[in-house]
Design an enzyme around this catalytic site. Sequence first.
Site, PDB file in Angstrom:
ATOM      1  N   ASP A   1       0.980  -1.137   0.096  1.00 61.24           N
ATOM      2  CA  ASP A   1      -0.079   0.011   0.127  1.00 61.24           C
ATOM      3  C   ASP A   1       0.853   1.119   0.101  1.00 61.24           C
ATOM      4  O   ASP A   1       1.873   1.352   0.612  1.00 61.24           O
ATOM      5  CB  ASP A   1      -0.755  -0.038   1.467  1.00 61.24           C
ATOM      6  CG  ASP A   1      -2.121   0.997   1.235  1.00 61.24           C
ATOM      7  OD1 ASP A   1      -2.314   1.396   0.380  1.00 61.24           O
ATOM      8  OD2 ASP A   1      -2.896   0.886   2.299  1.00 61.24           O
TER       9      ASP A   1
ATOM     10  N   TRP B   1      -4.038  -8.438  -4.190  1.00 59.18           N
ATOM     11  CA  TRP B   1      -5.595  -7.892  -4.445  1.00 59.18           C
ATOM     12  C   TRP B   1      -6.050  -7.757  -3.117  1.00 59.18           C
ATOM     13  O   TRP B   1      -6.514  -9.014  -2.599  1.00 59.18           O
ATOM     14  CB  TRP B   1      -6.338  -8.825  -5.397  1.00 59.18           C
ATOM     15  CG  TRP B   1      -7.702  -8.133  -5.758  1.00 59.18           C
ATOM     16  CD1 TRP B   1      -8.873  -8.257  -4.899  1.00 59.18           C
ATOM     17  CD2 TRP B   1      -8.050  -7.894  -7.120  1.00 59.18           C
ATOM     18  NE1 TRP B   1      -9.876  -7.628  -5.873  1.00 59.18           N
ATOM     19  CE2 TRP B   1      -9.357  -7.234  -7.005  1.00 59.18           C
ATOM     20  CE3 TRP B   1      -7.357  -7.330  -8.213  1.00 59.18           C
ATOM     21  CZ2 TRP B   1     -10.113  -6.663  -7.785  1.00 59.18           C
ATOM     22  CZ3 TRP B   1      -8.030  -6.759  -9.231  1.00 59.18           C
ATOM     23  CH2 TRP B   1      -9.394  -6.433  -9.113  1.00 59.18           C
ATOM     24  N   ASP B   2      -6.063  -6.597  -2.633  1.00 61.17           N
ATOM     25  CA  ASP B   2      -6.699  -6.640  -0.948  1.00 61.17           C
ATOM     26  C   ASP B   2      -8.235  -5.710  -1.135  1.00 61.17           C
ATOM     27  O   ASP B   2      -8.686  -5.593  -2.117  1.00 61.17           O
ATOM     28  CB  ASP B   2      -5.709  -5.561  -0.375  1.00 61.17           C
ATOM     29  CG  ASP B   2      -5.548  -5.638   1.191  1.00 61.17           C
ATOM     30  OD1 ASP B   2      -6.530  -6.757   1.620  1.00 61.17           O
ATOM     31  OD2 ASP B   2      -4.908  -5.197   1.791  1.00 61.17           O
ATOM     32  N   MET B   3      -8.876  -6.234   0.096  1.00 59.30           N
ATOM     33  CA  MET B   3     -10.114  -5.796   0.208  1.00 59.30           C
ATOM     34  C   MET B   3     -10.431  -5.747   1.567  1.00 59.30           C
ATOM     35  O   MET B   3     -10.222  -6.552   2.344  1.00 59.30           O
ATOM     36  CB  MET B   3     -11.073  -6.531  -0.537  1.00 59.30           C
ATOM     37  CG  MET B   3     -12.611  -5.972  -0.658  1.00 59.30           C
ATOM     38  SD  MET B   3     -13.420  -6.026   0.915  1.00 59.30           S
ATOM     39  CE  MET B   3     -13.320  -7.853   1.373  1.00 59.30           C
TER      40      MET B   3
ATOM     41  N   ASP C   1      -3.438 -10.757   8.847  1.00 58.52           N
ATOM     42  CA  ASP C   1      -2.670  -9.811   9.359  1.00 58.52           C
ATOM     43  C   ASP C   1      -1.629 -10.029  10.440  1.00 58.52           C
ATOM     44  O   ASP C   1      -0.847  -9.451  10.875  1.00 58.52           O
ATOM     45  CB  ASP C   1      -3.288  -8.397   9.253  1.00 58.52           C
ATOM     46  CG  ASP C   1      -3.471  -8.023   8.095  1.00 58.52           C
ATOM     47  OD1 ASP C   1      -3.056  -8.465   7.115  1.00 58.52           O
ATOM     48  OD2 ASP C   1      -4.245  -6.871   7.962  1.00 58.52           O
TER      49      ASP C   1
HETATM   50  C1  GLA Z   1      -4.499  -4.779   4.732  1.00 54.66           C
HETATM   51  C2  GLA Z   1      -3.754  -6.219   4.450  1.00 54.66           C
HETATM   52  C3  GLA Z   1      -2.172  -6.073   4.803  1.00 54.66           C
HETATM   53  C4  GLA Z   1      -1.608  -4.640   4.079  1.00 54.66           C
HETATM   54  C5  GLA Z   1      -2.584  -3.310   4.315  1.00 54.66           C
HETATM   55  C6  GLA Z   1      -2.101  -2.300   3.746  1.00 54.66           C
HETATM   56  O1  GLA Z   1      -4.461  -4.788   6.136  1.00 54.66           O
HETATM   57  O2  GLA Z   1      -4.184  -7.245   5.037  1.00 54.66           O
HETATM   58  O3  GLA Z   1      -1.310  -7.014   4.397  1.00 54.66           O
HETATM   59  O4  GLA Z   1      -1.534  -4.799   2.837  1.00 54.66           O
HETATM   60  O5  GLA Z   1      -4.001  -3.916   3.985  1.00 54.66           O
HETATM   61  O6  GLA Z   1      -3.086  -1.259   3.664  1.00 54.66           O
END
Ligand code: GLA
Length: 775
Positions: free
Chosen positions: A367, A477-479, A538
């Site tokens: 990010d 690819w995050d959400m 995380d």
């Molecule tokens: C989420 C993802 C993390 C990271 C952050 C970045 O929390 O799970 O691994 O990529 O977003 O904002």
Amino acid sequence: MIQQFDASFGKCFYLGNESVCCILGIHRGQVELLHFGAPLLPEDAEAMALPEGLGWGCSVIYKHADSSVCLDTSALAWSESGLGDYRETPLALSKDGQPVVPDFVFSSSRMLPEMPPYAFPMPHARGGAETLELVLTANSSLLTDNTTLSLYFSLYETALVRRTVLKNGSGSPLTVSKMMSVMMDLKGSFSMTSFHGNWSTEMHRHTVPVKRARTVNESVSGFSSNRTNPGFILSKAGVTEDAGEVYGFNLLWSGNHYASAQKSEQGLTRVMQGISPDHFAHTLEDGELFESPEAVLCWSGCGLNGLSSNMHRFVNKHIIPSYWQYRERPVLYNDWEGCMFSFNETKLLSLAKKAKKLGCELFVLDDGWFGERNSDTAGLGDYTVNREKLPGGLEGLSRRIHALGLDFGLWFEPEAVNPDSDLYRAHPDWALHTPGIGDMLSRNELLLDLTKPEVRDYIVSSVSAILDRADIQYVKWDMNRHSAALGEKAYAYILGLYEVLDRIFSARPHILLEGCASGGNRFDLGMLCYAPQIWASDDTDPIERLDIQNGLSYLYPVSTIGAHISVSPNMQTLRATPLSTRANAAFFGCFGIEMDLGHLLPVEEQELKESVEYYIAHRNTFQFGSFRRNQTEDGAVCWQVTGKDETIAALFHRLIHAGPGYEWLYVSGLDSKAVYSMQSRKQALRVGQFGALVKHITPIELNPNGMVLHTADKYYRMHDATEETVCSGAALQAGIPLAPRFTGTGYREDIRVQGDFLSNVYLITKESKAQDDPV
Ligand code: GLA
């Protein structure tokens, strides 16, 4: 093999191979489940049919049956409400606001080489497998017999895949408020094991007995969710990791899901799984189809390890995108935990150089690289590179990363938008709002409304443009939130997501896609059809990962689980753990490093390098070997992977008590008569971890807080006991004693200096072939 034949009571369908078997009987037009589970012979069909005559008292007799038969007591593979079955049923339809009972009755069957394709992008099992289609037609005067229900059964090597398709031929719209992918009445009693948690506590295992009250496993957050994984297990009494009868269920779906199990008065357990009916109402116009997601069902008579092995084989072979099937995943470095939003090109390149020196193969920029994304409050949606941080753009950075000999990967969160972004200012109507309520933020963001074609086009074109401009081998690819959508809207959102993923990645199959949703908020078979691996959590604390990765291991293979070494104390728990344990836990996943490499001590650098080397040397075994959970003493955790030529077992400890007793390493599934050598990994111990105790092993007394020890801690490594043994597979199965653990008697190279959170991995290789049977 799929076969059709006539039994004394009517038509029979047999689907069976060495791993699983399903026998269906058509009786009074209904699809009865004669058997599901252990491999049987087609000739067993007669013997498996339940005796008739269990309709009594106030029971309602089925219209097409004689006076003694009610559906309430039958073992079925599909059912409806309104025909005398008062258990939970898998279908709810209405017409003009009134409930409709279609009374679906068997009309025809077809054998197909594989499942028919979906009419729109939907995850589906790959590779094709013999498929049985049973077509049922409606018998209600409110519908016509052009309204049909097709039940599909595909027989894979280790799994049965189910799909249900409804066709409205009634001449006017029908509303579907519930339609499951599968329903089955299994014989006997079960416990349900399901997997729950929240952000950073995903996949914790819970087991409850299934009784008369319904046991439900459901997500209504819009996604498959970290709260409740769609996968679950039904076990017969007394099941262990290695013995007993177990059934596993999972769904190729990333949205709201539902499953239930309920024991009947007659001793059957009704189980079903599909899209959650919560707030669901899908209008089906005349002539349209409603197609359920696919459900995957496995069985094992060899306990939970047997079930996991069947599920893992199915996922690796039939779910993962073809290009990535059995293809080794790279060791990656991810900058997130090390940098968060604060980086520039110089910092990234210095991290990349260090990552390369450690042996990493892929550099992932997480990010913060676009728009005004300097915190999580702004910029999401604006995929224009931030030139202050990256003056050479992504192209420049990617070129330099490649010049270092690393592949380059990039983070996106394309489904979400910050209200503080140019995208939101230009298109506030593109965000998903709660009608009548307005915006409810989560992590300062809203989701984009993926049910809108213009939103899908924007995501496809902005992500594709970046992938085509910079040289990119990997996408995360995050959400990062739960949805604001309910029911039908949440369903249509997931279809929109699949379309977007399909449009971007089917044209770029070589890009390794890693799914992520605040960690494991969308770890499911639907996403795995597009993303061969998913960031599990995380929470990178290796002791927490013992629960998270252990939970995942019941249903998902190691090759799908993202697992990284991170800093200690850990960012989520503040727990301090040895680097060796952080590496050993990450070995059981798609391994990576996610920490600031700027301030590594020489001893840490050396150890990280050795860990990466160890992983790469055994990567095929870790990622694709057959996985087992082994027995341990005192709450320790033991994982094992067996590849072509080697087995690796890992033993992890949580809290240690004084005066520890013996400990054995149990390794399972080996050739009992063959001779194996076992060798533990050589692991470093930090001098500094002994604090003031160090004076007991140094010839002169040193100040525990002084310069000498401080310097020694940076450069000098002590070693934990290494262990070697040669013995038979039977001995390893029976459990071999390990070296004594630290008992307060000081440091010696032949004892395992195993304090809290210590672990080791043991490499087991075959020395010679199996011995002949003793005379
Ligand atoms: C989420 C993802 C993390 C990271 C952050 C970045 O929390 O799970 O691994 O990529 O977003 O904002």
